[in-house]
Motif scaffolding. Structure first.
Motif, PDB file in Angstrom:
ATOM      1  N   HIS A   1       3.022  -3.424  15.668  1.00  0.00           N
ATOM      2  CA  HIS A   1       3.271  -1.993  15.809  1.00  0.00           C
ATOM      3  C   HIS A   1       3.653  -1.452  14.431  1.00  0.00           C
ATOM      4  O   HIS A   1       4.638  -1.899  13.845  1.00  0.00           O
ATOM      5  CB  HIS A   1       4.436  -1.722  16.767  1.00  0.00           C
ATOM      6  N   GLY A   2       2.889  -0.500  13.926  1.00  0.00           N
ATOM      7  CA  GLY A   2       3.198   0.084  12.632  1.00  0.00           C
ATOM      8  C   GLY A   2       2.988   1.584  12.656  1.00  0.00           C
ATOM      9  O   GLY A   2       1.971   2.064  13.166  1.00  0.00           O
ATOM     10  N   ALA A   3       3.945   2.343  12.129  1.00  0.00           N
ATOM     11  CA  ALA A   3       3.854   3.799  12.135  1.00  0.00           C
ATOM     12  C   ALA A   3       4.145   4.334  10.740  1.00  0.00           C
ATOM     13  O   ALA A   3       5.042   3.834  10.042  1.00  0.00           O
ATOM     14  CB  ALA A   3       4.851   4.389  13.137  1.00  0.00           C
ATOM     15  N   LEU A   4       3.390   5.357  10.345  1.00  0.00           N
ATOM     16  CA  LEU A   4       3.564   5.978   9.043  1.00  0.00           C
ATOM     17  C   LEU A   4       3.989   7.426   9.188  1.00  0.00           C
ATOM     18  O   LEU A   4       3.551   8.119  10.110  1.00  0.00           O
ATOM     19  CB  LEU A   4       2.265   5.909   8.236  1.00  0.00           C
ATOM     20  N   LYS A   5       4.811   7.869   8.252  1.00  0.00           N
ATOM     21  CA  LYS A   5       5.269   9.256   8.255  1.00  0.00           C
ATOM     22  C   LYS A   5       4.082  10.206   8.181  1.00  0.00           C
ATOM     23  O   LYS A   5       4.051  11.246   8.840  1.00  0.00           O
ATOM     24  CB  LYS A   5       6.208   9.476   7.074  1.00  0.00           C
ATOM     25  N   GLU A   6       3.078   9.852   7.382  1.00  0.00           N
ATOM     26  CA  GLU A   6       1.902  10.709   7.204  1.00  0.00           C
ATOM     27  C   GLU A   6       1.079  10.848   8.483  1.00  0.00           C
ATOM     28  O   GLU A   6       0.268  11.757   8.611  1.00  0.00           O
ATOM     29  CB  GLU A   6       1.005  10.150   6.098  1.00  0.00           C
ATOM     30  N   ASN A   7       1.291   9.943   9.439  1.00  0.00           N
ATOM     31  CA  ASN A   7       0.546   9.950  10.699  1.00  0.00           C
ATOM     32  C   ASN A   7       1.472  10.266  11.874  1.00  0.00           C
ATOM     33  O   ASN A   7       1.330   9.717  12.956  1.00  0.00           O
ATOM     34  CB  ASN A   7      -0.153   8.602  10.908  1.00  0.00           C
ATOM     35  N   HIS A   8       2.434  11.151  11.632  1.00  0.00           N
ATOM     36  CA  HIS A   8       3.321  11.670  12.683  1.00  0.00           C
ATOM     37  C   HIS A   8       4.169  10.576  13.336  1.00  0.00           C
ATOM     38  O   HIS A   8       4.562  10.699  14.495  1.00  0.00           O
ATOM     39  CB  HIS A   8       2.511  12.394  13.760  1.00  0.00           C
ATOM     40  N   ASN A  63      15.140   9.455   7.324  1.00  0.00           N
ATOM     41  CA  ASN A  63      14.604  10.639   6.663  1.00  0.00           C
ATOM     42  C   ASN A  63      15.483  11.862   6.916  1.00  0.00           C
ATOM     43  O   ASN A  63      15.672  12.702   6.036  1.00  0.00           O
ATOM     44  CB  ASN A  63      13.174  10.913   7.128  1.00  0.00           C
ATOM     45  N   SER A  64      16.027  11.934   8.138  1.00  0.00           N
ATOM     46  CA  SER A  64      16.842  13.100   8.495  1.00  0.00           C
ATOM     47  C   SER A  64      18.159  13.157   7.724  1.00  0.00           C
ATOM     48  O   SER A  64      18.755  14.218   7.578  1.00  0.00           O
ATOM     49  CB  SER A  64      17.127  13.114  10.002  1.00  0.00           C
ATOM     50  N   VAL A  65      18.626  11.999   7.230  1.00  0.00           N
ATOM     51  CA  VAL A  65      19.876  11.966   6.473  1.00  0.00           C
ATOM     52  C   VAL A  65      19.624  11.816   4.977  1.00  0.00           C
ATOM     53  O   VAL A  65      20.538  11.510   4.208  1.00  0.00           O
ATOM     54  CB  VAL A  65      20.810  10.845   6.979  1.00  0.00           C
ATOM     55  N   GLY A  66      18.381  12.012   4.566  1.00  0.00           N
ATOM     56  CA  GLY A  66      18.076  12.057   3.143  1.00  0.00           C
ATOM     57  C   GLY A  66      17.568  10.777   2.523  1.00  0.00           C
ATOM     58  O   GLY A  66      17.347  10.722   1.304  1.00  0.00           O
ATOM     59  N   GLU A  67      17.374   9.710   3.308  1.00  0.00           N
ATOM     60  CA  GLU A  67      16.814   8.469   2.767  1.00  0.00           C
ATOM     61  C   GLU A  67      15.326   8.431   3.097  1.00  0.00           C
ATOM     62  O   GLU A  67      14.943   8.324   4.258  1.00  0.00           O
ATOM     63  CB  GLU A  67      17.520   7.242   3.340  1.00  0.00           C
ATOM     64  N   GLU A  68      14.503   8.499   2.087  1.00  0.00           N
ATOM     65  CA  GLU A  68      13.063   8.589   2.298  1.00  0.00           C
ATOM     66  C   GLU A  68      12.489   7.282   2.848  1.00  0.00           C
ATOM     67  O   GLU A  68      12.720   6.205   2.305  1.00  0.00           O
ATOM     68  CB  GLU A  68      12.352   8.924   0.983  1.00  0.00           C
ATOM     69  N   SER A  69      11.757   7.395   3.929  1.00  0.00           N
ATOM     70  CA  SER A  69      11.057   6.248   4.517  1.00  0.00           C
ATOM     71  C   SER A  69       9.671   6.697   4.951  1.00  0.00           C
ATOM     72  O   SER A  69       9.527   7.751   5.573  1.00  0.00           O
ATOM     73  CB  SER A  69      11.824   5.697   5.725  1.00  0.00           C
ATOM     74  N   HIS A  70       8.668   5.917   4.593  1.00  0.00           N
ATOM     75  CA  HIS A  70       7.295   6.274   4.938  1.00  0.00           C
ATOM     76  C   HIS A  70       6.621   5.249   5.849  1.00  0.00           C
ATOM     77  O   HIS A  70       5.501   5.480   6.295  1.00  0.00           O
ATOM     78  CB  HIS A  70       6.457   6.454   3.666  1.00  0.00           C
ATOM     79  N   LEU A  71       7.294   4.137   6.130  1.00  0.00           N
ATOM     80  CA  LEU A  71       6.687   3.097   6.961  1.00  0.00           C
ATOM     81  C   LEU A  71       7.730   2.464   7.863  1.00  0.00           C
ATOM     82  O   LEU A  71       8.799   2.052   7.421  1.00  0.00           O
ATOM     83  CB  LEU A  71       6.047   2.013   6.083  1.00  0.00           C
ATOM     84  N   ILE A  99       0.829  -1.206   0.000  1.00  0.00           N
ATOM     85  CA  ILE A  99       0.000   0.000   0.000  1.00  0.00           C
ATOM     86  C   ILE A  99       0.864   1.256   0.000  1.00  0.00           C
ATOM     87  O   ILE A  99       0.643   2.193  -0.779  1.00  0.00           O
ATOM     88  CB  ILE A  99      -0.956  -0.013   1.207  1.00  0.00           C
ATOM     89  N   VAL A 100       1.870   1.281   0.859  1.00  0.00           N
ATOM     90  CA  VAL A 100       2.715   2.472   1.000  1.00  0.00           C
ATOM     91  C   VAL A 100       3.594   2.681  -0.231  1.00  0.00           C
ATOM     92  O   VAL A 100       3.781   3.814  -0.696  1.00  0.00           O
ATOM     93  CB  VAL A 100       3.576   2.369   2.279  1.00  0.00           C
ATOM     94  N   LEU A 101       4.136   1.604  -0.800  1.00  0.00           N
ATOM     95  CA  LEU A 101       4.995   1.746  -1.977  1.00  0.00           C
ATOM     96  C   LEU A 101       4.205   2.133  -3.220  1.00  0.00           C
ATOM     97  O   LEU A 101       4.759   2.721  -4.152  1.00  0.00           O
ATOM     98  CB  LEU A 101       5.784   0.463  -2.209  1.00  0.00           C
ATOM     99  N   ASP A 102       2.926   1.827  -3.239  1.00  0.00           N
ATOM    100  CA  ASP A 102       2.070   2.305  -4.324  1.00  0.00           C
ATOM    101  C   ASP A 102       1.908   3.830  -4.232  1.00  0.00           C
ATOM    102  O   ASP A 102       1.843   4.514  -5.251  1.00  0.00           O
ATOM    103  CB  ASP A 102       0.701   1.624  -4.242  1.00  0.00           C
ATOM    104  N   GLU A 103       1.885   4.336  -3.020  1.00  0.00           N
ATOM    105  CA  GLU A 103       1.746   5.781  -2.789  1.00  0.00           C
ATOM    106  C   GLU A 103       3.086   6.507  -2.861  1.00  0.00           C
ATOM    107  O   GLU A 103       3.147   7.679  -3.252  1.00  0.00           O
ATOM    108  CB  GLU A 103       1.117   6.023  -1.417  1.00  0.00           C
ATOM    109  N   HIS A 104       4.163   5.800  -2.469  1.00  0.00           N
ATOM    110  CA  HIS A 104       5.495   6.412  -2.423  1.00  0.00           C
ATOM    111  C   HIS A 104       6.505   5.444  -3.051  1.00  0.00           C
ATOM    112  O   HIS A 104       7.254   4.772  -2.329  1.00  0.00           O
ATOM    113  CB  HIS A 104       5.887   6.733  -0.979  1.00  0.00           C
TER     114      HIS A 104
END
Length: 613
Positions: A452-459, A437-445, A387-392
């Motif tokens: 336990h699962g956390a998404l960048k879009e949900n803080h 993310n802070s060092v330039g490697e994009e991660s959204h999940l 789901i996340v890789l389809d979006e990002h």
């Protein structure tokens, strides 16, 4: 908003509270010890009941305005015997606090008492004041929520006294979820007294009924290990300085500084809005879908009536929605086999399209499709990754250390993402995603096999309900685009995930009293075991050490792999083995046994039993 206005059901006036946070230190002078006692919690038919006079007994209702009930209150009488000595640092469990709150289990004495709780809450207030010095001119407020545990109410009251005694306002949510507590630091809605400056969730996740604990949040997220240690050290000082006078003063302030708010309505409405948005603003995008929920008698029962039904879903057949702190049906844990069997059976019995199950405080979840196929552990990670890789496209998926090789292949070869396998511990996984993310490697999940699962879009909040909303979004958007087939839309997303024939986890315990430790710590002993295993594995041509590994010893061979690591908190070496067949799994087990059986303080009986099957 009109639907959820007026949800503040009680507000206890703050006008008589002290006005300066800087007076915190004067409330708890160091003097002789004293303990605070409260009304007894009775247990009747697995429901909470209270005797005696409430500490916030309503006397005179003065007026009603904007859905807020203003009232005066009076404190109840209390006795103040001697305090017991407490090692506060032993209450730390990583980034949480956990202890025994009620009797009922042999050899587990109570160490999370009301005075201890009051001190911890007061310490959190002091910590928060130090962190937000720039805002010290304003009056701070802290929200408190709890799961369904039978000790919840008394600990909430004790925490409220600690916070009020520090000249903070207290906002009680009652039964709530852990993710909702974090969200209360972000929501901007003064009708619900939001945002709060800090939040406390009273929970011990899926642990037995006698346990309880605390999780803490600010608008920056959950507190880390160093913060928890700081708070516990402060709490020890506050506790040792309790006097009858300071406790009485905290009780008096609590009488006037507490508001009660139905924040779960706000949180639920946000989840509903997210699904409607994903469907193109359709009012009932789940119309016709039959979805059953298993809350395990924890705090997740709201999801059926406040989230799914407003979206049009049929929820008949949902089970164990009623809060019950004895958890009589099954452990509220998506990793538990009995729990997953229960939700699977509910889906099949009710011919439902989807089943959803939560842990006690709703920061973890799992799902089941219409055929009874489980979406948990590696399979849930694979589904969320799709789901996340389809979006990002191309984003990095951060997981814990025990995820499978098949998952790596699925994420990188099938989905075109990057799998960053890190350490166990949901906070470790989330913090690593933030760091990338802070060092330039994009991660959204960031997601653990535990659910336990956390998404960048949900803080970066590990929110079991929000994970399920992402699944619902997929169902709703597929329906809106004309696709049919119910949960098959989800099942098809993970169809190419390669799964092992055998997957086991064994726990090898270290005897801390064994002479082989030679007075050293179990952690040092465990590290010695790992070094020896690593050395032996490198000399075996049939085994290959993982080229990148952040925890323990991970080795591939015989078509599978094993990981031996040191537990985050306990004198245990968990061993995970995955292989195509039982024969291959036994070969990997024997490789581990040949190295570990040289350590006499290590109990390898579980491994011996496995290889002899």
């Amino acid at each position: 908003m009109a639907e959820i206005m007026g949800k503040i059901v009680q507000n206890l006036q703050t006008s008589q509270c002290c006005q300066k946070n800087t007076q915190f230190g004067a409330l708890y002078p160091r003097d002789r010890c004293a303990q605070y006692t409260r009304n007894l919690l009775l247990f009747q038919g697995r429901k909470l009941a209270w005797t005696g006079i409430s500490a916030m007994q309503v006397r005179n209702v003065s007026n009603i305005k904007r859905g807020i009930l203003y009232c005066n209150a009076s404190p109840s009488a209390t006795a103040v015997p001697s305090l017991e000595k407490v090692d506060f640092l032993k209450l730390q469990n990583g980034s949480d606090i956990r202890g025994v709150a009620v009797d009922g289990v042999a050899v587990e004495p109570i160490n999370l008492t009301e005075p201890v709780t009051q001190a911890i809450a007061a310490a959190f207030a002091a910590w928060l004041l130090d962190k937000k010095k720039a805002d010290s001119s304003k009056r701070f407020r802290i929200s408190i929520g709890h799961d369904s545990r039978i000790s919840a109410q008394k600990l909430q009251d004790a925490a409220s006294r600690g916070i009020a005694g520090a000249d903070f306002d207290v906002v009680q949510y009652g039964l709530a979820s852990t993710p909702a507590m974090f969200n209360s630091t972000l929501t901007k809605n003064e009708d619900f007294l939001c945002p709060v400056d800090g939040a406390i969730m009273i929970t011990a996740s899926h642990l037995p009924f006698n346990r309880n604990g605390f999780k803490f949040f600010t608008n920056a997220g959950g507190l880390g290990k160093a913060d928890i240690k700081d708070i516990l050290e402060r709490a020890a000082n506050i506790y040792n300085g309790f006097t009858p006078e300071s406790l009485e003063e905290a009780e008096r302030k609590a009488s006037f500084c507490i508001s009660k708010v139905d924040y779960m309505s706000v949180y639920s409405a946000d989840l509903v809005a997210a699904v409607r948005t994903a469907s193109g603003n359709i009012e009932k995008p789940l119309q016709g879908f039959h979805i059953v929920v298993d809350a395990g008698n924890g705090a997740g029962g709201f999801f059926a009536g406040k989230v799914l039904e407003p979206l049009g879903a049929i929820t008949s057949g949902s089970q164990f929605l009623e809060p019950d702190g004895l958890f009589p049906n099954h452990i509220p844990n998506p990793e538990d086999k009995a729990a997953m069997k229960a939700i699977t059976q509910a889906v099949l019995d009710n011919k439902a399209d989807l089943g959803i199950i939560f842990d006690t405080d709703v920061d973890r979840s799992a799902a089941v499709d219409s055929t009874g196929r489980e979406f948990n552990r590696n399979r849930l990670i694979a589904l969320m990754s799709a789901i996340v890789l389809d979006e990002h496209p191309g984003t990095t998926i951060v997981t814990d250390s025990v995820t499978s090789d098949g998952l790596t292949t699925f994420i990188e070869k099938k989905l075109g993402g990057k799998h960053h396998r890190f350490k166990r511990g949901y906070k470790n996984v989330i913090d690593e995603a933030v760091r990338l993310n802070s060092v330039g490697e994009e991660s959204h999940l960031a997601i653990e096999t535990s659910g336990h699962g956390a998404l960048k879009e949900n803080h970066w909040l590990d929110d079991g309900a929000y994970l399920m909303v992402k699944l619902l979004n997929k169902l709703a958007s597929a329906r809106a685009s004309g696709q049919t087939g119910g949960s098959k839309v989800l099942t098809d997303l993970v169809e190419e995930l390669q799964e092992p024939g055998v997957a086991v986890e064994l726990r090898l315990k270290i005897d801390q009293n064994h002479a082989d430790l030679k007075g050293g710590s179990f952690r040092d002993y465990g590290e010695a075991v790992l070094r020896h295993l690593e050395s032996k594995s490198e000399s075996d041509p049939k085994l290959q050490k993982a080229p990148v590994n952040y925890e323990g010893v991970r080795v591939s061979g015989y078509g599978g792999w094993f990981l031996l690591r040191l537990s985050l908190h306990d004198p245990v070496l968990p061993l995970n083995i995955e292989a195509p067949s039982n024969e291959d799994a036994v070969k990997l087990g024997l490789a581990v046994l040949s190295a570990t059986n040289e350590f006499s303080a290590l109990d390898v009986s579980a491994l011996v039993k496995f290889v002899q099957q």
